[in-house]
Design a protein around this motif. Structure first.
Motif: not given
Ligand code: MN
Length: 732
Positions: A527-538
């Motif tokens: 939903x937030x358009x992040x490909x991975x959890x790393x991307x979210x952390x970033x």
């Protein structure tokens, strides 16, 4: 003459009387206009809407005629007026784009089509939809601004006739007008329409306060009517003596701006100095300054109140001289301007068409620059952020500062030198190491003032710090800083973001196990358009999304899942949790009212997590009660003074909660109570114990807590103390 008839002479007479007003208004600024085209448009629209009635019982065509009249008041071009007559044809009848294009040409059809698309948008909708909708609207504006102008006029007439709608509908439309259309009109410089839209909305949103202000104004105007008339006459005579041709009118401050002053600054109406104003409209710029001199001769000018917006126009092109003077002990404002300045002040961007400032170039107009910047800079912002930024951009007041070379830079009021640097270029911002204001070194969080000369000091090795994100005012600067962090510090971002995210998760009581169930995390990432959890952390690390928001999304998702499973919790309740507005300092948001004064009712002492409601008190803002407070009664609900209130997601504030403990009196009881509080790191505000009857005692205490969850676990622990029989929440 058009041929359309309703078959009832009385109704036709009324209709054609208004149509004649339209024709005459048009003729006044466009004597040669093609009346056959207008008549054809009228016949076509009236025929298309035939048999449809407005809610007040008049034929539907009265509405497009009134919208066209408002457009003609602003001297809009004939295509736009015809489009105004046809604006509801595609939406409400069987005719299509092609039908209009073949009869009135493609440009008119495109305008009608644009208005139709906007009409289908409901701005008071869910976050994601809302963003998409607002984006669409901004695109339409960037393409042809007349579409928005027609839509604003359409909304104005609908608001003028809002009393025919049902209560709920009235409120929804008023809210949308207050949140979207009035700010847009403001941003486009259309002051006259903005003012009327706000007052009409306020009348529905807070009828009690509206009534109080108008009643109070009637009394005050009654007192001062003679005075104003006399002042106008005096100025007129003096100006005539000098051979200057001028039109003089007096005006009363807008109701909504009085309302804002009374509530946000907690002022009584007699404390508002600029209730009255006199406006002098002259032929040219020289006359403006001549009249200013004459007025300063006649009355006593208040120092520091003179403003010259003629030499330095506002970014929306507003030009005028303002001064506050005192006559017979009454302060009042004088605004002096030419006819052209007046029309630009009242109708803003719409005045383009009258003064033909190269109409083709209108998309390049300064007044639309923010639309382009917003669209460009918000490509990857999430919905909530986008709406927040849009609201901020629409509501801003501005400051003007200068580069050392003398170029003017416009920034939102409250901007700091970092905003300035990024407004010039991202490279300037990214290398900024310091700043001088008017030749002197100043801190980076200095608040810029009109006329400051700002010089950015830079160093190649320098880069922004994370603190800057909290300091800057403009979304442009914030986005550019985030971009820098995103680019330069990937590893560091992921590390920092992971820490922040996990800490936030812990604070909200969500466990990792809950995250993995039903792919909650995956859903949220998608939903937030992040490909991975790393991307979210970033992203959390560089500030693209706050940890709090990411966790809120996860909580929302958990709630959604839960609802899907059990269908028990009502939609209402979930919507309640999802709805987030701009908070004010108190951590409470009031529907429809920004920046109003908030007090917490002492009778029930609400804390976050409690269901709350707001009561609009006379002159002292809004007091917040728990919904289950005994003072919230059905009878009062009917008086229209209760407004919806929600908690903002503010984790840092503390709230006072009161409680009463019934206990068996025993040694060390007070120590046990203190022990529980200090064990939970909760501070106590007051403590009182008294013996009531043989062997029993009553303790009342007030503690500072973050929210209802914390309060609940405090109460649970207090109940576990040996000797405590009962714990109840109470006021303080
Ligand atoms: Mn309409």
């Amino acid at each position: 003459m058009p041929e359309y008839t309703t078959g009832v002479k009385e109704i036709d007479d009324k209709l054609y009387a208004r149509y004649d007003v339209l024709v005459n208004n048009l003729r006044a600024y466009n004597p040669e206009f093609d009346i056959e085209r207008l008549n054809a448009a009228f016949d076509f629209a009236a025929g298309a809407h035939n048999k449809t009635l407005r809610k007040d019982g008049s034929p539907y065509i009265t509405h497009p005629i009134e919208v066209a009249i408002i457009m003609a008041d602003m001297s809009m071009d004939l295509d736009a007026i015809i489009a105004a007559l046809l604006h509801d044809v595609i939406e409400d009848t069987d005719y299509s784009f092609k039908d209009i294009a073949s009869r009135f040409g493609e440009p008119v059809a495109k305008l009608v089509d644009g208005v139709t698309k906007l009409t289908r948008i409901n701005f008071v909708s869910k976050e994601e939809e809302q963003m998409e909708n607002l984006r669409k609207m901004l695109m339409a504006m960037a393409k042809d601004i007349r579409v928005i102008i027609i839509k604003i006029c359409d909304r104005l007439h609908n608001m003028r006739t809002i009393e025919y709608h049902k209560d709920g509908k009235r409120r929804e439309k008023s809210l949308e007008t207050m949140q979207v259309y009035a700010p847009l009109a403001h941003r486009l410089g259309m002051a006259r329409l903005k003012t009327e839209l706000e007052d009409l909305s306020l009348r529905c949103l807070d009828p009690v306060a509206y009534g109080e202000i108008t009643a109070e104004l009637d009394v005050r105007i009654g007192d001062k009517a003679d005075f104003l008339e006399k002042v106008c006459k005096e100025i007129e005579n003096r100006v005539k003596e000098e051979g200057i041709n001028a039109q003089i009118e007096s005006r009363i401050k807008q109701i909504y701006s009085i309302y804002k002053k009374m509530f946000s600054q907690n002022k009584a109406i007699f404390e508002i100095y600029d209730l009255f104003a006199v406006r002098v409209i002259v032929e040219d710029k020289d006359d403006c300054f001549a009249v200013l001199g004459l007025i300063h001769d006649l009355y006593h000018p208040m120092p520091g109140r003179f403003k010259d917006y003629i030499s330095t126009p506002k970014p929306n092109r507003y030009q005028s001289l303002h001064t506050t003077i005192v006559g017979e002990g009454v302060p009042f404002e004088a605004q002096i301007r030419t006819r052209e300045m007046h029309e630009i002040a009242e109708y803003g961007i719409a005045a383009h068409w009258k003064y033909k400032e190269n109409v083709d170039d209108i998309t390049q107009d300064e007044r639309l620059k923010w639309v382009r910047i917003l669209l460009e800079s918000q490509q990857d912002a999430d919905a909530e952020e986008f709406i927040k930024n849009l609201r901020a951009e629409m509501f801003i007041d501005e400051v003007f500062v200068f580069t050392p070379k003398g170029d003017v830079i416009n920034l939102p009021a409250g901007s700091i030198p970092i905003d300035f640097a990024y407004a010039i270029h991202s490279a300037v911002g990214n290398r900024m190491s310091g700043v001088t204001i008017n030749g002197r070194i100043a801190p980076l969080d200095y608040q810029l003032k009109n006329g400051d000369i700002v010089e950015v000091l830079s160093q190649n090795s320098h880069g922004p710090t994370r603190d800057w994100l909290k300091m800057v005012k403009t979304s442009e600067a914030r986005n550019k800083i985030k971009q820098w962090f995103k680019r330069e510090k990937r590893e560091e971002n992921i590390h920092q973001g992971k820490q922040d995210f996990e800490a936030e998760l812990k604070r909200s009581g969500i466990t990792m196990a809950m995250l993995s169930q039903d792919d909650v995390l995956q859903q949220v990432l998608r939903k937030l358009s992040f490909a991975s959890v790393e991307e979210l952390y970033g992203a959390v690390g560089y500030g693209g999304i706050t940890a709090l928001r990411a966790v809120n999304r996860i909580r929302d998702e958990l709630i959604r899942m839960n609802r899907l499973q059990s269908e028990k919790s009502s939609v209402e309740r979930v919507m309640h949790n999802l709805k987030k507005h701009q908070p004010n300092d108190s951590g409470v948001v009031i529907e429809g009212l920004d920046n109003c004064l908030i007090k917490f009712a002492r009778c029930c002492a609400p804390v976050p997590g409690d269901e709350i409601t707001g009561f609009v008190t006379k002159g002292f803002g809004v007091s917040i009660h728990r919904c289950d407070c005994i003072n919230v009664t059905e009878k009062q609900r009917d008086e229209g003074r209760w407004v919806r209130a929600d908690w903002a997601n503010d984790k840092n504030s503390l709230y006072t909660a009161g409680m009463r403990l019934s206990c068996k009196d025993k040694d060390g009881l007070a120590m046990d109570v203190f022990g529980v509080l200090s064990g939970m790191k909760i501070s106590m505000q007051s403590f009182n114990a008294k013996t009531i009857e043989d062997g029993y005692c009553l303790i009342t205490l007030a503690a500072r807590v973050h929210d209802a969850d914390e309060l609940e676990s405090l109460i649970r622990k207090l109940k576990n103390i040996n000797g405590v029989l009962e714990v109840n929440r109470y006021g303080h």
